[in-house]
Design a protein around this motif. Structure first.
Motif, PDB file in Angstrom:
ATOM      1  N   GLU A   1       0.830  -1.202   0.000  1.00  0.00           N
ATOM      2  CA  GLU A   1       0.000   0.000   0.000  1.00  0.00           C
ATOM      3  C   GLU A   1       0.866   1.255   0.000  1.00  0.00           C
ATOM      4  OE1 GLU A   1      -3.260  -0.181   2.754  1.00  0.00           O
ATOM      5  OE2 GLU A   1      -3.534  -2.322   2.372  1.00  0.00           O
ATOM      6  N   ASN A   2       0.772   2.105   1.029  1.00  0.00           N
ATOM      7  CA  ASN A   2       1.550   3.353   1.058  1.00  0.00           C
ATOM      8  C   ASN A   2       2.842   3.237   1.857  1.00  0.00           C
ATOM      9  OD1 ASN A   2      -0.147   4.880  -0.560  1.00  0.00           O
ATOM     10  ND2 ASN A   2      -1.520   5.302   1.134  1.00  0.00           N
ATOM     11  N   SER A   3       3.201   2.046   2.268  1.00  0.00           N
ATOM     12  CA  SER A   3       4.424   1.866   3.037  1.00  0.00           C
ATOM     13  C   SER A   3       5.637   2.226   2.181  1.00  0.00           C
ATOM     14  CB  SER A   3       4.522   0.424   3.513  1.00  0.00           C
ATOM     15  OG  SER A   3       5.660   0.237   4.313  1.00  0.00           O
ATOM     16  N   GLY A   4       6.515   3.041   2.732  1.00  0.00           N
ATOM     17  CA  GLY A   4       7.709   3.464   2.019  1.00  0.00           C
ATOM     18  C   GLY A   4       7.512   4.698   1.162  1.00  0.00           C
ATOM     19  N   VAL A   5       6.282   5.208   1.098  1.00  0.00           N
ATOM     20  CA  VAL A   5       6.002   6.429   0.348  1.00  0.00           C
ATOM     21  C   VAL A   5       6.162   7.602   1.290  1.00  0.00           C
ATOM     22  CG1 VAL A   5       4.261   7.726  -0.930  1.00  0.00           C
ATOM     23  CG2 VAL A   5       4.425   5.244  -1.206  1.00  0.00           C
ATOM     24  N   ASN A   6       6.989   8.569   0.910  1.00  0.00           N
ATOM     25  CA  ASN A   6       7.273   9.697   1.787  1.00  0.00           C
ATOM     26  C   ASN A   6       7.584  10.924   0.936  1.00  0.00           C
ATOM     27  OD1 ASN A   6       8.373  11.553   3.572  1.00  0.00           O
ATOM     28  ND2 ASN A   6       9.450  10.012   4.766  1.00  0.00           N
ATOM     29  N   ASP A   7       6.735  11.944   1.032  1.00  0.00           N
ATOM     30  CA  ASP A   7       6.913  13.176   0.250  1.00  0.00           C
ATOM     31  C   ASP A   7       8.162  13.955   0.645  1.00  0.00           C
ATOM     32  OD1 ASP A   7       4.622  12.647  -1.164  1.00  0.00           O
ATOM     33  OD2 ASP A   7       3.339  13.906   0.087  1.00  0.00           O
ATOM     34  N   LEU A   8       8.767  13.620   1.788  1.00  0.00           N
ATOM     35  CA  LEU A   8       9.992  14.301   2.203  1.00  0.00           C
ATOM     36  C   LEU A   8      11.215  13.777   1.455  1.00  0.00           C
ATOM     37  CD1 LEU A   8       9.334  14.418   6.055  1.00  0.00           C
ATOM     38  CD2 LEU A   8       8.956  16.230   4.370  1.00  0.00           C
ATOM     39  N   PHE A   9      11.039  12.678   0.714  1.00  0.00           N
ATOM     40  CA  PHE A   9      12.113  12.109  -0.096  1.00  0.00           C
ATOM     41  C   PHE A   9      11.763  12.312  -1.561  1.00  0.00           C
ATOM     42  CE2 PHE A   9      12.978  10.153   3.876  1.00  0.00           C
ATOM     43  CZ  PHE A   9      14.295   9.738   3.862  1.00  0.00           C
ATOM     44  N   THR A  10      12.750  12.703  -2.351  1.00  0.00           N
ATOM     45  CA  THR A  10      12.551  12.894  -3.788  1.00  0.00           C
ATOM     46  C   THR A  10      13.571  12.062  -4.544  1.00  0.00           C
ATOM     47  OG1 THR A  10      14.057  14.793  -3.839  1.00  0.00           O
ATOM     48  CG2 THR A  10      11.708  15.257  -3.465  1.00  0.00           C
ATOM     49  N   ASN A  11      13.304  11.867  -5.830  1.00  0.00           N
ATOM     50  CA  ASN A  11      14.287  11.163  -6.649  1.00  0.00           C
ATOM     51  C   ASN A  11      14.461  11.898  -7.961  1.00  0.00           C
ATOM     52  OD1 ASN A  11      12.792  10.156  -8.942  1.00  0.00           O
ATOM     53  ND2 ASN A  11      11.841   8.679  -7.602  1.00  0.00           N
ATOM     54  N   SER A  12      15.611  11.704  -8.563  1.00  0.00           N
ATOM     55  CA  SER A  12      15.901  12.280  -9.868  1.00  0.00           C
ATOM     56  C   SER A  12      16.936  11.409 -10.562  1.00  0.00           C
ATOM     57  CB  SER A  12      16.417  13.719  -9.723  1.00  0.00           C
ATOM     58  OG  SER A  12      17.577  13.755  -8.910  1.00  0.00           O
ATOM     59  N   ILE A  13      16.870  11.427 -11.885  1.00  0.00           N
ATOM     60  CA  ILE A  13      17.900  10.769 -12.674  1.00  0.00           C
ATOM     61  C   ILE A  13      18.912  11.858 -13.017  1.00  0.00           C
ATOM     62  CG2 ILE A  13      18.436   9.458 -14.755  1.00  0.00           C
ATOM     63  CD1 ILE A  13      16.489   7.989 -12.906  1.00  0.00           C
ATOM     64  N   GLU A  14      20.150  11.641 -12.644  1.00  0.00           N
ATOM     65  CA  GLU A  14      21.191  12.649 -12.870  1.00  0.00           C
ATOM     66  C   GLU A  14      22.347  12.007 -13.612  1.00  0.00           C
ATOM     67  OE1 GLU A  14      22.128  14.719  -9.259  1.00  0.00           O
ATOM     68  OE2 GLU A  14      20.057  15.341  -8.978  1.00  0.00           O
ATOM     69  N   ASN A  15      23.264  12.855 -14.079  1.00  0.00           N
ATOM     70  CA  ASN A  15      24.406  12.278 -14.773  1.00  0.00           C
ATOM     71  C   ASN A  15      25.702  12.822 -14.218  1.00  0.00           C
ATOM     72  OD1 ASN A  15      25.587  14.434 -16.213  1.00  0.00           O
ATOM     73  ND2 ASN A  15      24.452  14.038 -18.063  1.00  0.00           N
ATOM     74  N   LEU A  16      26.688  11.997 -14.341  1.00  0.00           N
ATOM     75  CA  LEU A  16      28.068  12.315 -13.979  1.00  0.00           C
ATOM     76  C   LEU A  16      28.934  11.952 -15.158  1.00  0.00           C
ATOM     77  CD1 LEU A  16      28.431  10.776 -10.403  1.00  0.00           C
ATOM     78  CD2 LEU A  16      28.497  13.182 -10.963  1.00  0.00           C
ATOM     79  N   GLU A  17      30.114  12.451 -15.180  1.00  0.00           N
ATOM     80  CA  GLU A  17      31.037  12.031 -16.234  1.00  0.00           C
ATOM     81  C   GLU A  17      31.282  10.532 -16.152  1.00  0.00           C
ATOM     82  OE1 GLU A  17      32.254  13.814 -18.812  1.00  0.00           O
ATOM     83  OE2 GLU A  17      30.816  15.278 -18.067  1.00  0.00           O
ATOM     84  N   LYS A  18      31.286   9.989 -14.929  1.00  0.00           N
ATOM     85  CA  LYS A  18      31.604   8.572 -14.775  1.00  0.00           C
ATOM     86  C   LYS A  18      30.827   7.981 -13.602  1.00  0.00           C
ATOM     87  CE  LYS A  18      34.424   5.077 -15.732  1.00  0.00           C
ATOM     88  NZ  LYS A  18      33.808   4.058 -16.482  1.00  0.00           N
ATOM     89  N   THR A  19      29.980   6.994 -13.900  1.00  0.00           N
ATOM     90  CA  THR A  19      29.378   6.142 -12.878  1.00  0.00           C
ATOM     91  C   THR A  19      30.005   4.769 -13.085  1.00  0.00           C
ATOM     92  OG1 THR A  19      27.531   5.458 -14.268  1.00  0.00           O
ATOM     93  CG2 THR A  19      27.204   7.463 -12.962  1.00  0.00           C
ATOM     94  N   PRO A  20      29.637   3.771 -12.305  1.00  0.00           N
ATOM     95  CA  PRO A  20      30.259   2.463 -12.525  1.00  0.00           C
ATOM     96  C   PRO A  20      30.115   1.957 -13.963  1.00  0.00           C
ATOM     97  CG  PRO A  20      29.144   2.494 -10.434  1.00  0.00           C
ATOM     98  CD  PRO A  20      28.804   3.787 -11.101  1.00  0.00           C
ATOM     99  N   ASN A  21      28.975   2.218 -14.591  1.00  0.00           N
ATOM    100  CA  ASN A  21      28.738   1.759 -15.970  1.00  0.00           C
ATOM    101  C   ASN A  21      27.828   2.760 -16.671  1.00  0.00           C
ATOM    102  OD1 ASN A  21      30.076  -0.868 -15.856  1.00  0.00           O
ATOM    103  ND2 ASN A  21      28.479  -1.365 -14.406  1.00  0.00           N
ATOM    104  N   GLY A  22      28.386   3.725 -17.319  1.00  0.00           N
ATOM    105  CA  GLY A  22      27.587   4.719 -18.028  1.00  0.00           C
ATOM    106  C   GLY A  22      27.684   6.080 -17.362  1.00  0.00           C
ATOM    107  N   LYS A  23      26.667   6.924 -17.621  1.00  0.00           N
ATOM    108  CA  LYS A  23      26.687   8.274 -17.098  1.00  0.00           C
ATOM    109  C   LYS A  23      25.559   8.582 -16.124  1.00  0.00           C
ATOM    110  CE  LYS A  23      28.942  10.765 -20.856  1.00  0.00           C
ATOM    111  NZ  LYS A  23      28.822  11.893 -21.762  1.00  0.00           N
ATOM    112  N   TYR A  24      24.436   7.845 -16.202  1.00  0.00           N
ATOM    113  CA  TYR A  24      23.245   8.211 -15.442  1.00  0.00           C
ATOM    114  C   TYR A  24      23.040   7.298 -14.237  1.00  0.00           C
ATOM    115  CZ  TYR A  24      22.237  11.251 -19.330  1.00  0.00           C
ATOM    116  OH  TYR A  24      22.318  12.237 -20.278  1.00  0.00           O
TER     117      TYR A  24
END
Length: 182
Positions: free
Chosen positions: A153-176
């Protein structure tokens, strides 16, 4: 006896705080378990953490829900919080219950911080004893199949936490990668 009671009160207060919805969040994905009943599975992800205090951490988790609505295999890394600021690969392995209905898996994060995830995959050990990936989320398409919540149901849903897909020059495999902030 006095020390024992003090420790007991502190432990119960901490557990209660952690169970309240305001301090944690989860991002997860679910798959049908019937074709995987009785098979070994492995969750892997590259993770790093930038918590704002000593209690901040993130974790990986896998939960098998059985047909009778009871929990089967379950592992949430509660004993091994991820607090490192460098990318590191983490793994959870287990066996899917014979009467499994759904497999839920993902991450959960507690307290303030930024938590980073890349190359999240779920694999099954096939008949040839080779790990075969059945779910892969590398974020390179700048989308995520991981949704907030943990499949209950709503367990683990929290408006105080946000997510985004971001990029770096280097992640373990790829950029995002997926960044969860709380």
């Amino acid at each position: 006896m006095k020390n024992f009671l003090l420790k007991l009160v502190f432990t119960l207060a901490f557990v209660n705080l952690c169970q309240s919805q305001g301090v944690w969040s989860s991002y997860s994905h679910s798959i049908e378990a019937k074709p995987l009943q009785g098979k070994k599975i492995k969750l892997e992800a590259w993770v790093k953490s930038n918590g704002s205090d000593d209690n901040s951490a993130t974790y990986l988790w896998v939960r098998v829900n059985k047909i009778d609505k009871k929990v089967g295999f379950f592992k949430n890394m509660a004993e091994t919080p991820i607090k490192n600021s460098e990318w590191k690969k983490y793994t959870i392995e287990g066996t899917v219950d014979q009467d499994a209905e759904k497999i839920h898996f993902g991450n959960w994060s507690i307290f303030n911080g930024d938590y980073y995830f890349d190359d999240v995959s779920l694999s099954v050990l096939n008949e040839k004893k080779k790990w075969e990936k059945i779910f892969v989320e590398d974020f390179e398409d700048q989308n995520s199949d991981l949704k907030q919540g943990n499949g209950k149901e709503n367990s683990g849903v929290n408006d105080l936490f946000t997510n985004s897909i971001e990029n770096l020059e280097k992640t373990p495999n790829g950029k995002y990668y997926l960044k969860v902030s709380g």
